[in-house]
Motif scaffolding. Structure first.
Motif, PDB file in Angstrom:
ATOM      1  N   ALA A  13      -4.944  11.879   8.926  1.00  0.00           N
ATOM      2  CA  ALA A  13      -3.807  11.392   9.788  1.00  0.00           C
ATOM      3  C   ALA A  13      -4.893  12.482  11.168  1.00  0.00           C
ATOM      4  O   ALA A  13      -4.707  13.361  10.927  1.00  0.00           O
ATOM      5  CB  ALA A  13      -2.787  12.196   9.714  1.00  0.00           C
ATOM      6  N   ASP A  14      -3.787  11.650  12.797  1.00  0.00           N
ATOM      7  CA  ASP A  14      -4.087  12.141  13.845  1.00  0.00           C
ATOM      8  C   ASP A  14      -2.985  12.909  14.490  1.00  0.00           C
ATOM      9  O   ASP A  14      -1.990  12.701  14.959  1.00  0.00           O
ATOM     10  CB  ASP A  14      -4.912  10.721  14.834  1.00  0.00           C
ATOM     11  CG  ASP A  14      -4.785  11.967  16.273  1.00  0.00           C
ATOM     12  OD1 ASP A  14      -4.536  10.874  17.408  1.00  0.00           O
ATOM     13  OD2 ASP A  14      -5.466  13.093  16.196  1.00  0.00           O
ATOM     14  N   ALA A  41       8.647   6.825  13.282  1.00  0.00           N
ATOM     15  CA  ALA A  41       7.961   7.931  14.626  1.00  0.00           C
ATOM     16  C   ALA A  41       6.332   8.461  13.956  1.00  0.00           C
ATOM     17  O   ALA A  41       5.291   8.343  15.749  1.00  0.00           O
ATOM     18  CB  ALA A  41       8.764   8.740  15.067  1.00  0.00           C
ATOM     19  N   ILE A  42       6.269   8.949  13.039  1.00  0.00           N
ATOM     20  CA  ILE A  42       5.091   9.347  12.759  1.00  0.00           C
ATOM     21  C   ILE A  42       4.355   7.713  13.142  1.00  0.00           C
ATOM     22  O   ILE A  42       2.752   7.886  13.526  1.00  0.00           O
ATOM     23  CB  ILE A  42       4.706   9.562  11.255  1.00  0.00           C
ATOM     24  CG1 ILE A  42       5.875  10.691  11.106  1.00  0.00           C
ATOM     25  CG2 ILE A  42       3.575   9.572  10.606  1.00  0.00           C
ATOM     26  CD1 ILE A  42       5.339  10.478   9.526  1.00  0.00           C
ATOM     27  N   MET A  43       4.524   6.258  12.413  1.00  0.00           N
ATOM     28  CA  MET A  43       3.944   5.566  12.251  1.00  0.00           C
ATOM     29  C   MET A  43       3.239   5.002  13.900  1.00  0.00           C
ATOM     30  O   MET A  43       2.453   4.478  14.267  1.00  0.00           O
ATOM     31  CB  MET A  43       3.987   4.131  11.775  1.00  0.00           C
ATOM     32  CG  MET A  43       4.569   4.241  10.226  1.00  0.00           C
ATOM     33  SD  MET A  43       4.823   2.614   9.457  1.00  0.00           S
ATOM     34  CE  MET A  43       4.175   1.517   9.563  1.00  0.00           C
ATOM     35  N   ARG A  44       4.555   5.185  15.236  1.00  0.00           N
ATOM     36  CA  ARG A  44       4.297   4.898  16.657  1.00  0.00           C
ATOM     37  C   ARG A  44       2.756   5.667  16.706  1.00  0.00           C
ATOM     38  O   ARG A  44       2.101   5.415  17.770  1.00  0.00           O
ATOM     39  CB  ARG A  44       4.935   4.890  17.298  1.00  0.00           C
ATOM     40  CG  ARG A  44       6.662   3.898  16.998  1.00  0.00           C
ATOM     41  CD  ARG A  44       7.420   3.774  17.880  1.00  0.00           C
ATOM     42  NE  ARG A  44       8.562   5.327  18.098  1.00  0.00           N
ATOM     43  CZ  ARG A  44       9.456   5.442  17.070  1.00  0.00           C
ATOM     44  NH1 ARG A  44       9.777   3.828  15.910  1.00  0.00           N
ATOM     45  NH2 ARG A  44      10.452   5.839  16.907  1.00  0.00           N
ATOM     46  N   ARG A  45       3.316   7.209  16.275  1.00  0.00           N
ATOM     47  CA  ARG A  45       2.222   8.189  16.898  1.00  0.00           C
ATOM     48  C   ARG A  45       0.582   7.912  16.291  1.00  0.00           C
ATOM     49  O   ARG A  45      -0.387   8.069  17.432  1.00  0.00           O
ATOM     50  CB  ARG A  45       2.684   9.610  17.031  1.00  0.00           C
ATOM     51  CG  ARG A  45       1.470  10.488  17.160  1.00  0.00           C
ATOM     52  CD  ARG A  45       2.166  10.957  18.129  1.00  0.00           C
ATOM     53  NE  ARG A  45       3.091  11.737  19.133  1.00  0.00           N
ATOM     54  CZ  ARG A  45       3.511  13.168  18.337  1.00  0.00           C
ATOM     55  NH1 ARG A  45       2.781  13.930  18.320  1.00  0.00           N
ATOM     56  NH2 ARG A  45       4.464  12.970  18.659  1.00  0.00           N
ATOM     57  N   LEU A  49      -1.686   4.454  10.403  1.00  0.00           N
ATOM     58  CA  LEU A  49      -1.721   5.301   9.066  1.00  0.00           C
ATOM     59  C   LEU A  49      -0.420   4.203   8.806  1.00  0.00           C
ATOM     60  O   LEU A  49       0.112   3.064   9.580  1.00  0.00           O
ATOM     61  CB  LEU A  49      -0.651   6.069   9.352  1.00  0.00           C
ATOM     62  CG  LEU A  49      -1.314   7.501   9.929  1.00  0.00           C
ATOM     63  CD1 LEU A  49       0.188   8.156   9.779  1.00  0.00           C
ATOM     64  CD2 LEU A  49      -2.197   7.774   8.319  1.00  0.00           C
ATOM     65  N   ASP A  50      -0.156   3.173   7.226  1.00  0.00           N
ATOM     66  CA  ASP A  50      -0.124   2.208   6.639  1.00  0.00           C
ATOM     67  C   ASP A  50       1.487   3.206   6.097  1.00  0.00           C
ATOM     68  O   ASP A  50       1.561   4.861   6.681  1.00  0.00           O
ATOM     69  CB  ASP A  50      -0.465   1.842   5.805  1.00  0.00           C
ATOM     70  CG  ASP A  50      -0.608   2.684   4.545  1.00  0.00           C
ATOM     71  OD1 ASP A  50       0.136   1.927   3.393  1.00  0.00           O
ATOM     72  OD2 ASP A  50      -1.279   3.982   5.042  1.00  0.00           O
ATOM     73  N   VAL A  51       2.928   2.650   6.150  1.00  0.00           N
ATOM     74  CA  VAL A  51       3.683   3.062   5.766  1.00  0.00           C
ATOM     75  C   VAL A  51       3.707   3.742   4.801  1.00  0.00           C
ATOM     76  O   VAL A  51       4.301   5.397   4.856  1.00  0.00           O
ATOM     77  CB  VAL A  51       5.150   1.362   5.650  1.00  0.00           C
ATOM     78  CG1 VAL A  51       4.832   1.566   4.152  1.00  0.00           C
ATOM     79  CG2 VAL A  51       6.282   2.000   5.383  1.00  0.00           C
ATOM     80  N   LYS A  52       3.133   4.245   3.390  1.00  0.00           N
ATOM     81  CA  LYS A  52       2.933   4.479   2.233  1.00  0.00           C
ATOM     82  C   LYS A  52       2.700   5.912   2.677  1.00  0.00           C
ATOM     83  O   LYS A  52       3.142   7.037   2.822  1.00  0.00           O
ATOM     84  CB  LYS A  52       2.317   4.161   1.093  1.00  0.00           C
ATOM     85  CG  LYS A  52       2.941   4.644   0.085  1.00  0.00           C
ATOM     86  CD  LYS A  52       1.809   4.036  -0.817  1.00  0.00           C
ATOM     87  CE  LYS A  52       1.586   4.668  -2.137  1.00  0.00           C
ATOM     88  NZ  LYS A  52      -0.080   4.159  -3.231  1.00  0.00           N
ATOM     89  N   CYS A  53       1.417   6.112   3.480  1.00  0.00           N
ATOM     90  CA  CYS A  53       0.857   7.219   4.341  1.00  0.00           C
ATOM     91  C   CYS A  53       1.850   7.865   5.329  1.00  0.00           C
ATOM     92  O   CYS A  53       2.099   9.254   5.259  1.00  0.00           O
ATOM     93  CB  CYS A  53      -0.027   6.791   5.305  1.00  0.00           C
ATOM     94  SG  CYS A  53      -2.211   6.191   4.140  1.00  0.00           S
TER      95      CYS A  53
ATOM     96  N   ARG B  93      -5.464   0.656   4.597  1.00  0.00           N
ATOM     97  CA  ARG B  93      -4.551   1.454   4.082  1.00  0.00           C
ATOM     98  C   ARG B  93      -3.416   0.506   2.682  1.00  0.00           C
ATOM     99  O   ARG B  93      -3.538   0.984   1.726  1.00  0.00           O
ATOM    100  CB  ARG B  93      -3.883   2.474   4.992  1.00  0.00           C
ATOM    101  CG  ARG B  93      -4.962   3.512   5.692  1.00  0.00           C
ATOM    102  CD  ARG B  93      -4.474   4.260   6.120  1.00  0.00           C
ATOM    103  NE  ARG B  93      -5.111   5.284   7.198  1.00  0.00           N
ATOM    104  CZ  ARG B  93      -4.991   6.417   7.332  1.00  0.00           C
ATOM    105  NH1 ARG B  93      -5.072   7.054   6.234  1.00  0.00           N
ATOM    106  NH2 ARG B  93      -5.561   7.002   8.521  1.00  0.00           N
ATOM    107  N   ALA B  94      -3.124  -0.048   3.494  1.00  0.00           N
ATOM    108  CA  ALA B  94      -1.671  -1.022   2.971  1.00  0.00           C
ATOM    109  C   ALA B  94      -2.496  -1.640   1.143  1.00  0.00           C
ATOM    110  O   ALA B  94      -1.795  -1.887   0.543  1.00  0.00           O
ATOM    111  CB  ALA B  94      -0.857  -1.543   3.664  1.00  0.00           C
TER     112      ALA B  94
END
Lengths: 87, 255
Positions: A13-14, A41-45, A49-53, B93-94
């Motif tokens: 992850a970044d 917020a994590i996914m916007r940044r 990343l998918d939702v699970k990550c 990933r999904a």
């Protein structure tokens, strides 16, 4: 418990640990914050990343903040623990 | 060696997206860069990382071409569709990640593509970072024909059974006996995936099977320390590691 650094490195992850904590604290400071808000917020940044990550990171950072006594979670709402006023 | 170019010499490069035959005969995109000239040139196949088939990997591909290699990076996310690299990475990933079989098959296709070129010297290496590092170890164990492989901080080379998935059913360490070319490993000691202990275990397995390998581990560096577009970048360690890679590939792929 897996460390935040492990969670970040495992999914590439970044984030750094400080930047992830900063993002979570920023969300919490806005009030009425939920785990879902932090996930989003994590996914916007980091859009790779998918939702699970993102949920994994959100869960990890909330666990860290709860263990450090910085936050409490009641009825799904994350709030900073108020520090007692200095006497 | 970086920055050892002759400022009076001609230098040219071609870089473009191409189509190659990948796993199961699928046509996949790839980013291909090569020095101009009749060669012959050695080749490198690059395997991109979890953040995507992205701009970083295009720059890496051109870097190898800059240094005299036919460099190709297959779009291992191609089967998920097209869009921005980050959107495609999230989609992959999904879906549980890119299947190992597709990555190995696409890399084999890329290797054959390079060898088919009139200006190839017939030797092809393989390199990947992050998940691409894991894929490098896996592909170099499953596919015959690569002449050298470089694993940059591949996580889950060492993996418990509970970490295996239908798309990634094998821990590469468990097929170390099948590794069929020399391996260079580059790792940051602050990395937690792979951890230093996991790198030790991988190294022990390589020794046990008498494999040709060299590992380099860097203090003050963690996961992704080549990523100059992120906070992870560690310039001193990165430049030293790059030299290790170029020396390794020069010995195995040139001449």
């Amino acid at each position: 418990m897996k460390t935040l650094q492990f969670l970040i490195d495992h999914i590439c992850a970044d984030f750094t640990v400080p930047s992830l904590l900063g993002l979570a604290r920023d969300c919490i400071s806005k009030g009425q914050c939920t785990a879902q808000d932090i996930t989003e917020a994590i996914m916007r940044r980091d859009r790779s990343l998918d939702v699970k990550c993102a949920e994994g990171l959100s869960e990890g950072v909330l666990q860290f903040l709860r263990d450090s006594g910085e936050i409490q979670i009641r009825n799904g709402i994350v709030a900073a623990v108020k520090q007692p006023d200095a006497v | 060696m970086w920055n050892s170019l002759d400022t009076g010499a001609y230098e040219g490069m071609l870089a473009e997206t191409v189509s190659i035959t990948g796993n199961k005969g699928d046509i996949v995109h790839a980013y291909f860069a090569r020095p101009l000239g009749k060669g012959p040139f050695p080749g490198v196949v690059l395997i991109s990382h979890l953040p995507g088939w992205d701009e970083f990997y295009r720059e890496l591909t051109r870097r190898f071409a800059q240094h005299g290699y036919l460099a190709i990076c297959p779009d291992i996310y191609c089967r998920f569709g097209h869009g921005t690299p980050t959107d495609m990475a999230a989609k992959a990933r999904a879906a549980g990640g890119v299947p190992d079989a597709d990555v190995a098959g696409d890399c084999e296709g890329a290797m054959k593509y390079l060898r088919s070129l009139q200006y190839s010297n017939g030797k092809v290496g393989l390199i990947g970072t992050c998940s691409g590092g894991r894929h490098t170890v896996l592909t170099a164990s499953r596919v015959k024909g690569f002449d050298a492989a470089v694993d940059c901080w591949g996580g889950r080379v060492v993996a418990a059974g509970t970490d295996l998935t239908p798309n990634q059913p094998v821990a590469p360490i468990d097929i170390t006996a099948d590794l069929n070319c020399p391996l260079l490993g580059i790792f940051g000691n602050d990395d937690q995936s792979p951890s230093a202990e996991q790198v030790n275990r991988h190294e022990a397995e390589l020794k046990k099977h008498g494999k040709d390998y060299e590992f380099h581990r860097y203090d003050g560096a963690g996961h992704g320390f080549w990523y100059y577009h992120t906070d992870r970048y560690r310039p001193q360690q990165a430049m030293d590691a790059w030299q290790k890679v170029f020396d390794f590939f020069a010995k195995r792929l040139q001449g």
